[in-house]
Design an enzyme around this catalytic site. Structure first.
Site: not given
Length: 212
Positions: A97-100, A138, A166, A168
């Site tokens: 995940c690019e956020h976490h 995704q 996910h 996250c």
């Protein structure tokens, strides 16, 4: 100048000059994170962790160094006029995940309708891996796989369906284990031919509710 300000200044300098951080920079950053978390990076169990994390990141994100279009460049025209569905089901997906920067784990299903030529199936699997081994969401991953197949092979249609969990969401934050996310990208005849779309979706081991 604070440590954070000096790091930001170095990042800006590298950006202006087209440079990447060195391996030593990456390991130093991991060491800072270990210290920030409250542990001692010099204790026996962590002393080699910065180097291990850097090596792991090289593997996790090797997709940035590969041109996905080149993977599909070699095609085959001797198909004895085969023009029906080609489907690869249940390819394991491992991304981040690019956020976490935590794992996304699931399965990818890819189908296309060839137009005079086909590609080796291992190349499709490799294409999935190249995009998966980048920081992702995704929705973007699903579109990237489908669009590349369409752009390079120019088939009559492409369909990509991904179902993934996910970390996250399942291991932090809202903490909802057992939840999976389903995304799809349909191009060409998969958009316009309802029977074809249903035929493809009925072959998958995922929930079809709302996707017919």
């Amino acid at each position: 100048m604070t440590y954070a300000a000096s790091v930001a200044a170095m990042a800006e300098y590298r950006k202006e000059h087209g440079l990447r951080p060195s391996r030593e920079d990456a390991e130093a950053a991991v060491r800072v994170l270990l210290e920030w978390s409250g542990d001692d990076p010099d204790r026996e169990g962590l002393v080699d962790t910065p180097a291990r994390v850097a090596r792991a990141y090289e593997e996790f994100f090797e997709g940035y160094g590969i041109d996905p279009s080149e993977l599909l460049a070699r095609t085959f025209e001797e198909t004895n006029d085969y023009d029906d569905l080609i489907v690869l089901r249940n390819m394991r997906l491992e991304s981040h995940c690019e956020h976490h920067i935590v794992p996304i784990i699931g399965k990818v299903n890819v189908a296309y309708l060839p137009e005079n030529r086909v590609v080796g199936i291992s190349k499709l699997a490799r294409l999935v891996d190249v995009y998966a081994r980048r920081l992702q969401i995704q929705e973007t991953l699903t579109s990237q796989i489908a669009n590349t197949i369409q752009d390079v092979l120019q088939p009559r249609g492409v369909a990509v369906v991904i179902e993934a969990s996910h970390m996250c969401m399942t291991t932090r934050g809202i903490r909802k284990p057992g939840v999976s996310m389903l995304t799809r990208k349909l191009l060409g005849e998969f958009q316009t031919d309802t029977e074809l779309r249903r035929d493809f979706l009925s072959s998958l081991d995922v929930s079809k509710e709302g996707f017919a």
